[in-house]
Each structure stands twice: as C-alpha cells, then as structure tokens.
Enzyme design. Structure first.
Site, PDB file in Angstrom:
ATOM      1  CB  SER A 255       0.931   7.401  -3.853  1.00 16.12           C
ATOM      2  OG  SER A 255       0.104   6.264  -3.967  1.00 16.12           O
TER       3      SER A 255
ATOM      4  CD  GLU B  82      -2.383   0.830   1.994  1.00 17.49           C
ATOM      5  OE1 GLU B  82      -2.358   1.994   1.568  1.00 17.49           O
ATOM      6  OE2 GLU B  82      -2.972   0.488   3.040  1.00 17.49           O
TER       7      GLU B  82
END
Length: 491
Positions: A299, A20
């Site tokens: 997630s 990320e």
C-alpha cells in the site's frame, strides 16, 4: 471411512478481495478553522474500527492528512474525507459516525460520491455485494442533499468484463444543508470556506471539496445576517474543477508481483520496493508513505499540495489485483491518456479498467474556468499493447460532473507481432511516398537558382515534409491486493 477422513483434511482455498469500496464526502465549512482535520486520532480510530480496519501509518502536508490502513487508505482534508477499503471491510458502517462527528463541528455534507468496481467475491461482501442495497443506504443518509435525491448508475457491460458502480448526491452549491441549520447558514458556509482557505494557505484550496464559488467573509449585521448589497460587492472566488483518475488491474504480471511478496531473505525496505517496482517513477513529485505487508501486499499514499495518489496491490496468483488512483488534479493539468499509459507500462497487467471523473459544479459557478473541457478529458483513450473492450460515459445531473469508464485487455504475442509488422509496413509506405516529394523539391530549388530567385522564395523541405514518428509500445501490468491482517511497524 477413508473418503470421509480425506474430506476432513481438505482446507478451503484462501483468497482476498482486492477490489476497493470508496466513499468521498464533501462538507460545508463549520465553526472550526481546521475542520475535519481537528478530529482527534481516537475518533478516526473509532471510525476505522466501525469499517473493520486499522490505521497503520500517517503522512501530512499543509492540505491533507493521509493514512495508510490495514485495508487501503483514508484522506482527511478540512472539508473533505475520502475512505477507501478493500477485503470484506464494512466501509459504509463508518459513514454515520463521520457524519455525526462533522455535525458536532457545525459541518453539514454538501456532496458524496461512492464508487467501486465489480467484486471478485460478491457473496462475501456486506449487503451481499448488492449495489441496490448500497445505494439505498447512501440515499437514506444523503438523498436530502438534492431536490430529486441522489443518482445511482452502473457503467459498462456485464458481457464485457467488470462494471463501474457510482452513487452521487449533491446540493449543487446552493447550501441547502446549510440553510437547514438555520438563519444565515446558507450564506455563512461559502464565506467560511473562503476564510479557511486564506487562513491555511493551500490547505483545502486545491481539492474539490471547496465551494465552487466562495465569497470573502463579509461583516455580519447586528442581526447576524449578511446584507445582500455587501454580498453582491464581494469578489467571487472561482475554484477550478478537479479530476480523479483510477486504474484497476487484474491478471497481474507474475514477475512484477514478486516485488510485493515479503521475503525476509531479500526484503530491504518499503522504500526500496517502491523504487525497484517503478512506482516511485510514476509519482516522482509526490511525498510517498509506503508499506509492504507480511507475507505479501503493498500500500502507498502520496501527497503533493492538494493532490493525492494511492496504490494498493494484492499479488497472489488467482486473485491478483492492483489499483492506482490519482485524484484532486486541476482540470487544466489533467492528462488521462498519458496517465493510463504510464500505469500500464509500469505494471503490465493482463486486464484493467480505467475511470475518469470530473467533480465540477454548475457551469454558471465557474464561467471563467474552462481551460480544458470535460469532453477533452473524457474522450476515448488508446493504450499501446492493449485492446479497448468498452467505453461508457455518464453526465451527473445538475452538478455538471461526468464519469467515464473503459476496460482494456492485453494483446497476445501474435497480436503484438501483427501490430508491429503493420506499423513497419506503414512506415515504409510513408517513406516511399516522401521520396518523390524530395526529388521534386530538389528540382524546384535548381530551377529557382537558375532563374536568379533567392533561396528563401523556394519551398523549404522542413515546411513540407514532416515524417511521422512511431510512438513506442508500452505495456501494462495488473496488480493485486492481499490480506493486510499482519504487518510490521517501522518500515
């Protein structure tokens, strides 16, 4: 011809960039009490569209709005926004829009922190995955915050695995951005931040975005300026610095990653996946919003007061990845070593990195808040079942913040057996050494009894002999994050 035909049937190998990009922007308080939380959903959707991702779900508490995205997460506080995206998303393209919307609320940025690990597939990233280009973009938007611009640095060695890339710019709590807006802006921003925290209870008060030394809002004079005498008479509010902890894992345990592959024959719910995988136990006090993607991927966002946690997993073999972040932790309650050990024991990855950052203002702004020093939080860590490859530490200019970065690799079965044998031998040696001591204590007690002395005057074994208990060996798993392009609502 046959070879040409065969060549046309060869399909490219699919993969996904789990690593990320993360940007955290703190603002001075503005004209609106709820600050950034007052932004309409359409505005947030537009910002996410610019970053090339979508909002999947939302969870809120008194301090924060947390959004699970098709690629990672978004957190919105009254004076802070955290955007974290994976894949080939264009996270930095959302920054200008967020700054413009904040400016419309009378909010100027006071601090920014951009972080990321080494990309698995850098050529597919915006700006070709070049950190120099990313730093130049950020400097153009935030370099004015400090008199000498921002700070960009890379922690870790290229020869020892991944590195940690960091850009930070900070006005050091001096309100330069507010001063540029005219008149009493530099004085009004801290007062407004204090009023906001008081009006909304815990909202924003537990997160690092609040002013390190806010003043209770004083009455302004007819000219709109706050008299210096009244400013000096206000009670100074000291906000404790916060800690952010992030574990990034690769070479995930294949058995454990099966939890995050969505098979309609066995899939029950996202909540059940969170329980079965051990994630719920990691953050048992958090209000969790979880999502299992199709055909695979996971997630999660969790909230507890001003603190948040977020996990993103790409389970595909060959490019598996998992990140586990816990942020806005008060410095006095942070325990990085216990945290990284729990994460490693839950996921059991082959390799992982660990970053610990302290978002602390100048020491002069929090002289009374020193329950745990930066050195204690940033000290070296040991993780059972793993060998530490490298450790790096960076102080961040005048802001007083620090960033520490470590990488670990899992010990193989032979190494684990050797370690266990060594520990057993050490325990046996310690027990052997203790035996004569016990016999001597018995002899001393006997002599004392014959001499008529009380038992209390003789040495007590409990005060002399404290055998060392061996810590249990934990294991770590690294998770991965796959493409989040397809998902179902209502899980």
């Amino acid at each position: 011809m046959a070879s040409d035909a065969a060549a046309t049937t060869v399909l490219p190998c699919p993969h996904f960039e789990g690593v990320e990009k993360r940007v955290e922007i703190d603002f001075h308080a503005g004209r609106v009490q709820r600050g950034l939380r007052s932004l309409p959903r359409a505005t947030l959707d537009a910002a996410m569209t610019a970053a090339q991702c979508l909002i999947v779900s939302r969870r809120s508490n008194a301090a924060c709005d947390a959004y699970v995205l098709s690629e990672s997460s978004l957190f919105v506080y009254p004076t802070k926004v955290v955007l974290k995206t994976c894949g080939t998303t264009k996270l930095l393209d959302a920054v200008p829009l967020l700054l413009a919307e904040a400016a419309a609320l009378g909010m100027a940025p006071r601090r920014v922190k951009y972080t990321r690990s080494t990309f698995l597939f850098p050529d597919e990233q915006p700006l070709d995955g070049c950190f120099d280009a990313e730093s130049a973009f950020l400097e153009a938007h935030f370099g004015h915050l400090g008199p000498d611009g921002g700070n960009a640095f890379v922690l870790g060695s290229k020869l020892r695995g991944v590195q940690w890339h960091v850009y930070i710019a900070d006005d050091n709590g001096e309100g330069r951005a507010g001063a540029k807006t005219g008149g009493a802006g530099a004085l009004a921003a801290p007062a407004a931040a204090a009023a906001l925290a008081e009006a909304e209870g815990s909202e924003g008060s537990d997160c690092s975005t609040q002013e390190a030394a806010s003043l209770r809002a004083p009455a302004a004079s007819s000219s709109g300026m706050v008299p210096a005498l009244k400013l000096m008479q206000q009670q100074q509010r000291v906000v404790e610095p916060t800690v952010s902890l992030e574990v990034c894992m690769t070479h995930l345990n294949r058995e454990h990653t099966q939890h995050f592959i969505r098979d309609d024959a066995t899939f029950v719910s996202s909540q059940q996946t969170t329980e079965d995988s051990g994630i719920r136990q990691l953050f048992h006090t958090m209000d969790i919003d979880d999502y299992v993607f199709e055909p695979c991927g996971y997630s999660m966002n969790g909230l507890s007061g001003g603190e948040y946690c977020t996990i993103h997993i790409t389970p595909e073999e060959g490019f598996s990845y998992c990140s586990v972040e816990h942020s806005n932790i008060p410095l006095s309650s942070a325990d990085p070593e216990a945290y990284v050990r729990r994460v490693a024991a839950t996921f059991k990855p082959g390799k992982f990195s660990f970053s610990a950052s302290i978002d602390a203002p100048l020491r002069r702004l929090y002289p009374r808040v020193r329950p745990r020093s930066e050195a204690e939080v940033a000290s070296g860590y040991s993780v059972p079942g793993y060998r530490r490859l490298q450790a790096s530490h960076q102080e961040v200019g005048a802001s007083g913040g620090t960033v520490s970065f470590y990488t670990f690799v899992r010990l193989d079965d032979a190494d684990l057996a050797t370690n266990a044998a060594t520990a057993a031998a050490a325990a046996a040696a310690a027990a052997t050494k203790q035996q004569p001591a016990k016999q001597q204590l018995v002899k001393v007690n006997s002599v004392a009894s014959v001499g008529g002395e009380s038992e209390e005057e003789a040495p007590h074994p409990a005060k002399k002999l404290r055998p060392n208990a061996l810590a249990p060996v934990g294991s770590v798993v690294e998770l991965s994050t796959h493409s989040r392009s397809t998902f179902r609502n209502g899980d």
